[in-house]
Design a protein around this motif. Sequence first.
Motif, PDB file in Angstrom:
ATOM      1  N   GLU A  47       0.825  -1.214   0.000  1.00 45.14           N
ATOM      2  CA  GLU A  47       0.000   0.000   0.000  1.00 45.14           C
ATOM      3  C   GLU A  47       0.858   1.262   0.000  1.00 45.14           C
ATOM      4  O   GLU A  47       0.527   2.253  -0.640  1.00 45.14           O
ATOM      5  CB  GLU A  47      -0.929  -0.003   1.217  1.00 45.14           C
ATOM      6  CG  GLU A  47      -2.093  -0.977   1.098  1.00 45.14           C
ATOM      7  CD  GLU A  47      -2.924  -0.748  -0.163  1.00 45.14           C
ATOM      8  OE1 GLU A  47      -3.338   0.411  -0.383  1.00 45.14           O
ATOM      9  OE2 GLU A  47      -3.149  -1.721  -0.911  1.00 45.14           O
ATOM     10  N   LYS A  48       1.959   1.246   0.726  1.00 43.44           N
ATOM     11  CA  LYS A  48       2.891   2.372   0.768  1.00 43.44           C
ATOM     12  C   LYS A  48       4.291   1.853   0.476  1.00 43.44           C
ATOM     13  O   LYS A  48       4.663   0.774   0.939  1.00 43.44           O
ATOM     14  CB  LYS A  48       2.865   3.050   2.142  1.00 43.44           C
ATOM     15  CG  LYS A  48       1.556   3.740   2.486  1.00 43.44           C
ATOM     16  CD  LYS A  48       1.670   4.449   3.836  1.00 43.44           C
ATOM     17  CE  LYS A  48       0.394   5.208   4.160  1.00 43.44           C
ATOM     18  NZ  LYS A  48       0.500   5.936   5.445  1.00 43.44           N
ATOM     19  N   TYR A  49       5.060   2.634  -0.260  1.00 48.56           N
ATOM     20  CA  TYR A  49       6.449   2.242  -0.502  1.00 48.56           C
ATOM     21  C   TYR A  49       7.278   3.413  -1.008  1.00 48.56           C
ATOM     22  O   TYR A  49       6.759   4.358  -1.600  1.00 48.56           O
ATOM     23  CB  TYR A  49       6.545   1.069  -1.484  1.00 48.56           C
ATOM     24  CG  TYR A  49       5.908   1.276  -2.843  1.00 48.56           C
ATOM     25  CD1 TYR A  49       6.633   1.825  -3.907  1.00 48.56           C
ATOM     26  CD2 TYR A  49       4.593   0.873  -3.085  1.00 48.56           C
ATOM     27  CE1 TYR A  49       6.052   1.978  -5.160  1.00 48.56           C
ATOM     28  CE2 TYR A  49       4.004   1.030  -4.332  1.00 48.56           C
ATOM     29  CZ  TYR A  49       4.732   1.577  -5.369  1.00 48.56           C
ATOM     30  OH  TYR A  49       4.171   1.733  -6.610  1.00 48.56           O
ATOM     31  N   GLU A  72       9.745   5.949   9.980  1.00 51.30           N
ATOM     32  CA  GLU A  72       8.786   4.942   9.538  1.00 51.30           C
ATOM     33  C   GLU A  72       9.521   3.591   9.473  1.00 51.30           C
ATOM     34  O   GLU A  72      10.310   3.363   8.547  1.00 51.30           O
ATOM     35  CB  GLU A  72       8.208   5.298   8.168  1.00 51.30           C
ATOM     36  CG  GLU A  72       7.448   6.611   8.136  1.00 51.30           C
ATOM     37  CD  GLU A  72       8.346   7.842   8.202  1.00 51.30           C
ATOM     38  OE1 GLU A  72       9.566   7.719   7.948  1.00 51.30           O
ATOM     39  OE2 GLU A  72       7.842   8.918   8.551  1.00 51.30           O
ATOM     40  N   ILE A 117       7.875   0.944   6.309  1.00 49.27           N
ATOM     41  CA  ILE A 117       7.718   1.251   4.884  1.00 49.27           C
ATOM     42  C   ILE A 117       8.865   0.640   4.090  1.00 49.27           C
ATOM     43  O   ILE A 117      10.038   0.802   4.424  1.00 49.27           O
ATOM     44  CB  ILE A 117       7.609   2.775   4.640  1.00 49.27           C
ATOM     45  CG1 ILE A 117       7.159   3.056   3.203  1.00 49.27           C
ATOM     46  CG2 ILE A 117       8.918   3.498   4.955  1.00 49.27           C
ATOM     47  CD1 ILE A 117       6.720   4.493   2.967  1.00 49.27           C
ATOM     48  N   THR A 142       4.768   6.210  -2.484  1.00 51.59           N
ATOM     49  CA  THR A 142       4.606   7.254  -1.468  1.00 51.59           C
ATOM     50  C   THR A 142       5.624   8.365  -1.689  1.00 51.59           C
ATOM     51  O   THR A 142       5.283   9.552  -1.686  1.00 51.59           O
ATOM     52  CB  THR A 142       4.791   6.646  -0.064  1.00 51.59           C
ATOM     53  OG1 THR A 142       3.899   5.535   0.098  1.00 51.59           O
ATOM     54  CG2 THR A 142       4.515   7.697   1.028  1.00 51.59           C
ATOM     55  N   ILE A 168       7.223  12.728   4.512  1.00 46.75           N
ATOM     56  CA  ILE A 168       6.062  11.892   4.808  1.00 46.75           C
ATOM     57  C   ILE A 168       5.228  12.483   5.950  1.00 46.75           C
ATOM     58  O   ILE A 168       3.994  12.454   5.921  1.00 46.75           O
ATOM     59  CB  ILE A 168       6.511  10.455   5.151  1.00 46.75           C
ATOM     60  CG1 ILE A 168       7.122   9.786   3.907  1.00 46.75           C
ATOM     61  CG2 ILE A 168       5.346   9.626   5.682  1.00 46.75           C
ATOM     62  CD1 ILE A 168       7.724   8.421   4.170  1.00 46.75           C
TER      63      ILE A 168
END
Length: 367
Positions: free
Chosen positions: A193-195, A220, A223, A270, A330
């Motif tokens: 979903e996020k990267y 984070e 991630i 992301t 972010i």
Amino acid sequence: MKIGIDAKWYFEGPPSGKVVVRNLVENLVTLFPNHQFYIFLDKRFKSQPISFQQKNVTIVYMWGKVNLIANALWFPIVAWKYKLDVAVLQNFAPLVSNFHSIVFIHDVIFESDPHHFSLTERLYFFPMKFLAKRSQRVCTVSKNEKKRLLQYGYGNESNIDVIYNGVAAQYKPLNSFPDDIIQQVKQKYQLPEKYLLYVGRLNDRKNLKNLIESLTYLNEKTIPLLLFGSYDWKSINLDEIIERHNLQRRVFRKGFADQEDLPIIYSLATVFTFVSYEEGFGLPILEAMASGVPCVVADTPVFRELFSDCVVYTNPHDPNDIATKISLLIADKNMYDDKKENGLILSKKFSWEQSAKKLIEVVESMK
């Protein structure tokens, strides 16, 4: 005019070089029907389809396995019978010819930063300067690269032209793609979903060691970082670095993505990360910006020239600073949205149509 275009990279070549050649050729033959184009392709790919069939195009297949030898020696022999007015060649100009030549040199980083290149690479590139001096004009991709060419004696102020790369229309924000296509790409490449995303060669100059190490400093802690590209020339063992920092569950080498999937891979990211020590241009950054993805990039002169304040700059030599800038981007929604919006606006100023028009200006100046 009868214009020859060295397009041997149309099917296979350096990743960015292939993108440049494809887009320039397709725009040139469409925008300038008053010129006759002779497109020189590598005969190994004779069975491959091409996307241009205009009446002002003649396709010429030739041996092209080694670009240096093909351009310096074989291209002028094959081209002789066509009585070209001008030919545009990639990196290496002909030794002798019966036409005016323009050599498009994408970068000479091997001159300023030889430690990032293997001995084999440096020997291969060594004739480039000598051959460039036999060409009437030199084109390159940024003012910063022109400065490097001047510094190392590839030409003079008046015969080196800057032609910026463009960005293809296929790169656009995520909401421009159908949901079913997005899901297909996500499943095909097992995208989370996020990267964080990197696209490009996996070689020493791209500074992937520090990029990977920066994950250990990120706020984070989950991630992942996805690397799209393949090893070439002087490289480092990325698996060893990943294992040393126990990042096997956070760093994933994905290989090359299919060209039609790459825009969605960009737009789902992301943050796009590109902390290369040196570049002639930095085309993946422009593609990411056009895809609506904020970027953290190395603080280098060429990126300052091209991308202004539309990206977040970091010290490429400091993994901790790379992590700090990614985490800041972010965490700060206002900054994130600002870089996203301004990146989209800036990317629209770069087009392959503009690049083709600039190249034709250079060609026509040699009448």
